[in-house]
Design a protein around this motif. Sequence first.
Motif, PDB file in Angstrom:
ATOM      1  N   THR A   1     -26.742 -14.104  43.821  1.00 16.56           N
ATOM      2  CA  THR A   1     -27.561 -15.567  43.984  1.00 16.56           C
ATOM      3  C   THR A   1     -27.462 -16.590  42.950  1.00 16.56           C
ATOM      4  O   THR A   1     -27.311 -17.677  43.661  1.00 16.56           O
ATOM      5  CB  THR A   1     -28.984 -14.582  44.371  1.00 16.56           C
ATOM      6  N   TYR A   2     -27.494 -16.094  42.354  1.00 14.80           N
ATOM      7  CA  TYR A   2     -28.356 -16.787  40.898  1.00 14.80           C
ATOM      8  C   TYR A   2     -26.572 -17.979  40.896  1.00 14.80           C
ATOM      9  O   TYR A   2     -26.928 -19.012  40.828  1.00 14.80           O
ATOM     10  CB  TYR A   2     -28.145 -16.621  39.823  1.00 14.80           C
ATOM     11  N   ASP A   3     -25.763 -17.205  40.816  1.00  9.86           N
ATOM     12  CA  ASP A   3     -24.407 -17.777  40.403  1.00  9.86           C
ATOM     13  C   ASP A   3     -23.979 -18.571  41.867  1.00  9.86           C
ATOM     14  O   ASP A   3     -23.635 -19.760  41.081  1.00  9.86           O
ATOM     15  CB  ASP A   3     -23.135 -16.689  40.000  1.00  9.86           C
ATOM     16  N   LEU A   4     -23.840 -18.160  42.611  1.00  5.48           N
ATOM     17  CA  LEU A   4     -23.655 -18.823  44.206  1.00  5.48           C
ATOM     18  C   LEU A   4     -24.620 -20.669  43.785  1.00  5.48           C
ATOM     19  O   LEU A   4     -24.093 -21.431  43.806  1.00  5.48           O
ATOM     20  CB  LEU A   4     -24.218 -18.941  45.332  1.00  5.48           C
ATOM     21  N   PHE A   5     -25.621 -20.244  43.544  1.00  2.00           N
ATOM     22  CA  PHE A   5     -27.032 -21.673  43.683  1.00  2.00           C
ATOM     23  C   PHE A   5     -26.170 -22.842  42.421  1.00  2.00           C
ATOM     24  O   PHE A   5     -26.268 -23.906  42.266  1.00  2.00           O
ATOM     25  CB  PHE A   5     -28.496 -21.256  43.213  1.00  2.00           C
ATOM     26  N   TYR A   6     -26.040 -21.765  40.822  1.00  2.00           N
ATOM     27  CA  TYR A   6     -25.349 -22.523  39.831  1.00  2.00           C
ATOM     28  C   TYR A   6     -24.506 -23.625  40.006  1.00  2.00           C
ATOM     29  O   TYR A   6     -24.268 -24.275  39.923  1.00  2.00           O
ATOM     30  CB  TYR A   6     -25.151 -21.655  38.692  1.00  2.00           C
ATOM     31  N   GLU A   7     -23.549 -22.729  40.598  1.00  3.66           N
ATOM     32  CA  GLU A   7     -22.260 -23.347  40.792  1.00  3.66           C
ATOM     33  C   GLU A   7     -22.357 -24.608  42.033  1.00  3.66           C
ATOM     34  O   GLU A   7     -21.299 -25.511  42.188  1.00  3.66           O
ATOM     35  CB  GLU A   7     -21.321 -22.344  41.940  1.00  3.66           C
ATOM     36  N   LYS A   8     -23.470 -23.922  43.322  1.00  2.64           N
ATOM     37  CA  LYS A   8     -23.572 -25.786  43.873  1.00  2.64           C
ATOM     38  C   LYS A   8     -23.922 -26.462  43.517  1.00  2.64           C
ATOM     39  O   LYS A   8     -23.705 -27.994  43.547  1.00  2.64           O
ATOM     40  CB  LYS A   8     -24.443 -24.908  45.129  1.00  2.64           C
ATOM     41  N   PHE A   9     -25.126 -26.113  42.394  1.00  4.55           N
ATOM     42  CA  PHE A   9     -25.187 -27.695  41.651  1.00  4.55           C
ATOM     43  C   PHE A   9     -24.461 -28.384  40.598  1.00  4.55           C
ATOM     44  O   PHE A   9     -24.624 -29.905  40.218  1.00  4.55           O
ATOM     45  CB  PHE A   9     -27.178 -27.219  41.059  1.00  4.55           C
ATOM     46  N   LYS A  10     -23.578 -27.428  40.232  1.00  6.65           N
ATOM     47  CA  LYS A  10     -22.200 -28.163  39.547  1.00  6.65           C
ATOM     48  C   LYS A  10     -21.562 -28.531  39.952  1.00  6.65           C
ATOM     49  O   LYS A  10     -20.971 -30.018  39.189  1.00  6.65           O
ATOM     50  CB  LYS A  10     -22.025 -26.765  38.786  1.00  6.65           C
ATOM     51  N   GLN A  11     -21.333 -28.126  41.252  1.00  4.58           N
ATOM     52  CA  GLN A  11     -20.134 -28.943  42.143  1.00  4.58           C
ATOM     53  C   GLN A  11     -21.073 -30.207  42.138  1.00  4.58           C
ATOM     54  O   GLN A  11     -19.862 -31.346  42.740  1.00  4.58           O
ATOM     55  CB  GLN A  11     -19.886 -28.401  43.648  1.00  4.58           C
ATOM     56  N   VAL A  12     -22.006 -31.288  42.286  1.00  4.05           N
ATOM     57  CA  VAL A  12     -23.001 -32.223  42.497  1.00  4.05           C
ATOM     58  C   VAL A  12     -23.250 -32.862  41.033  1.00  4.05           C
ATOM     59  O   VAL A  12     -23.889 -33.745  41.625  1.00  4.05           O
ATOM     60  CB  VAL A  12     -24.349 -32.009  43.469  1.00  4.05           C
ATOM     61  N   GLY A  13     -22.848 -32.307  40.121  1.00  2.83           N
ATOM     62  CA  GLY A  13     -22.877 -33.214  39.259  1.00  2.83           C
ATOM     63  C   GLY A  13     -23.620 -33.171  38.200  1.00  2.83           C
ATOM     64  O   GLY A  13     -24.385 -33.540  37.006  1.00  2.83           O
ATOM     65  N   ALA A  14     -24.467 -32.003  38.961  1.00  5.95           N
ATOM     66  CA  ALA A  14     -26.084 -32.013  37.496  1.00  5.95           C
ATOM     67  C   ALA A  14     -25.698 -31.165  36.237  1.00  5.95           C
ATOM     68  O   ALA A  14     -24.589 -30.854  36.520  1.00  5.95           O
ATOM     69  CB  ALA A  14     -26.824 -30.659  38.338  1.00  5.95           C
ATOM     70  N   SER A  15     -26.822 -31.378  35.509  1.00  2.64           N
ATOM     71  CA  SER A  15     -26.106 -31.293  33.910  1.00  2.64           C
ATOM     72  C   SER A  15     -26.240 -29.836  33.612  1.00  2.64           C
ATOM     73  O   SER A  15     -26.611 -29.088  34.853  1.00  2.64           O
ATOM     74  CB  SER A  15     -26.748 -31.888  32.985  1.00  2.64           C
ATOM     75  N   GLU A  16     -26.135 -29.398  32.850  1.00  2.37           N
ATOM     76  CA  GLU A  16     -25.816 -27.726  32.487  1.00  2.37           C
ATOM     77  C   GLU A  16     -26.626 -27.198  32.731  1.00  2.37           C
ATOM     78  O   GLU A  16     -27.619 -25.984  33.171  1.00  2.37           O
ATOM     79  CB  GLU A  16     -25.020 -27.403  31.255  1.00  2.37           C
ATOM     80  N   GLU A  17     -28.046 -27.738  32.125  1.00  2.53           N
ATOM     81  CA  GLU A  17     -30.117 -27.595  32.116  1.00  2.53           C
ATOM     82  C   GLU A  17     -30.259 -27.438  32.917  1.00  2.53           C
ATOM     83  O   GLU A  17     -30.831 -26.756  33.234  1.00  2.53           O
ATOM     84  CB  GLU A  17     -30.055 -28.718  30.739  1.00  2.53           C
ATOM     85  N   ASP A  18     -29.864 -28.487  33.721  1.00  3.52           N
ATOM     86  CA  ASP A  18     -30.529 -28.361  35.341  1.00  3.52           C
ATOM     87  C   ASP A  18     -29.790 -27.554  36.278  1.00  3.52           C
ATOM     88  O   ASP A  18     -30.287 -27.266  36.876  1.00  3.52           O
ATOM     89  CB  ASP A  18     -30.001 -29.866  35.955  1.00  3.52           C
ATOM     90  N   CYS A  19     -28.326 -27.134  36.241  1.00  6.67           N
ATOM     91  CA  CYS A  19     -27.959 -26.035  37.146  1.00  6.67           C
ATOM     92  C   CYS A  19     -29.018 -25.176  36.747  1.00  6.67           C
ATOM     93  O   CYS A  19     -29.105 -24.194  37.645  1.00  6.67           O
ATOM     94  CB  CYS A  19     -26.278 -26.418  36.309  1.00  6.67           C
ATOM     95  N   VAL A  20     -28.783 -24.398  35.159  1.00  8.32           N
ATOM     96  CA  VAL A  20     -29.488 -23.372  34.388  1.00  8.32           C
ATOM     97  C   VAL A  20     -31.103 -23.640  35.695  1.00  8.32           C
ATOM     98  O   VAL A  20     -31.325 -22.059  36.001  1.00  8.32           O
ATOM     99  CB  VAL A  20     -29.409 -23.049  33.063  1.00  8.32           C
ATOM    100  N   PHE A  21     -31.288 -24.311  35.212  1.00 11.92           N
ATOM    101  CA  PHE A  21     -33.007 -24.661  35.508  1.00 11.92           C
ATOM    102  C   PHE A  21     -33.637 -24.530  37.365  1.00 11.92           C
ATOM    103  O   PHE A  21     -33.866 -23.396  37.999  1.00 11.92           O
ATOM    104  CB  PHE A  21     -33.409 -26.095  34.955  1.00 11.92           C
ATOM    105  N   TYR A  22     -32.785 -24.582  37.870  1.00 14.47           N
ATOM    106  CA  TYR A  22     -32.558 -25.585  39.476  1.00 14.47           C
ATOM    107  C   TYR A  22     -32.452 -23.606  40.609  1.00 14.47           C
ATOM    108  O   TYR A  22     -32.994 -23.901  41.743  1.00 14.47           O
ATOM    109  CB  TYR A  22     -31.871 -26.484  40.177  1.00 14.47           C
ATOM    110  N   ALA A  23     -30.780 -23.264  39.898  1.00 17.92           N
ATOM    111  CA  ALA A  23     -30.207 -22.100  39.754  1.00 17.92           C
ATOM    112  C   ALA A  23     -31.079 -21.147  40.014  1.00 17.92           C
ATOM    113  O   ALA A  23     -31.549 -19.970  40.556  1.00 17.92           O
ATOM    114  CB  ALA A  23     -29.000 -22.125  39.280  1.00 17.92           C
ATOM    115  N   ARG A  24     -31.920 -21.096  38.899  1.00 19.70           N
ATOM    116  CA  ARG A  24     -33.136 -19.476  38.499  1.00 19.70           C
ATOM    117  C   ARG A  24     -34.006 -19.975  39.131  1.00 19.70           C
ATOM    118  O   ARG A  24     -34.820 -19.016  39.649  1.00 19.70           O
ATOM    119  CB  ARG A  24     -33.540 -19.636  37.303  1.00 19.70           C
TER     120      ARG A  24
END
Length: 202
Positions: free
Chosen positions: A40-63
């Motif tokens: 589930t975390y991986d799905l959210f991580y990919e979702k935020f990554k696709q919209v151009g979020a930074s690595e830090e934001d991807c990890v934070f918001y996916a978690r």
Amino acid sequence: RIKTAVGQVGDIIQQISGQHFGGHSVGNIDKILAPYYKMTYDLFYEKFKQVGASEEDCVFYARKESYDELKQSLQGFEIKLNTIGSSRGSYPFVTTSFGDCDNDWEFDVARAMLEVRLEGHGKKGFKKRLIFPKLIFLFNDEKYYSDNKQYQELVDLGIECSSKTMYPDWIGKNHRREGKFITPMGKHIQPNKYELKSKRCA
């Protein structure tokens, strides 16, 4: 996703409880659910990554999003076990054990189990704590007396939960067999390479 996995565990519990008398256990539920929580975390991580979020934001918001989904799923799990009776007309008498964690995903599942029980259900100011599932904390003294601060914090949360809700009960090293904790009460469901497998507890 974690919500699907938790829903499946709840359905399996209800099926088992309707087919025999007495209680049963879901041993090491944190280890059962952790792989689905990670997915589930991986799905959210990919979702935020696709919209151009930074690595830090991807990890934070996916978690954050995956943990929120985990807690909501466990809230629904508690409600299901306390409101939907089995085919015999009773509620599932079930024990879930957790706490002998080996990674961050298992820690999060165990923490969420405790937080959901502490928070209770209902409107703000009128929340009630439910009875089932019965919670058992698998206390590993080797991890607690090491430098594992994360495990010590989890144990502290478990103690707080016990003091306010009567659960979890605690199982220590005397309940280990061949290096593994044995969860008491009837039929035993435990992880086997991330698959759910019914097994008799000796």
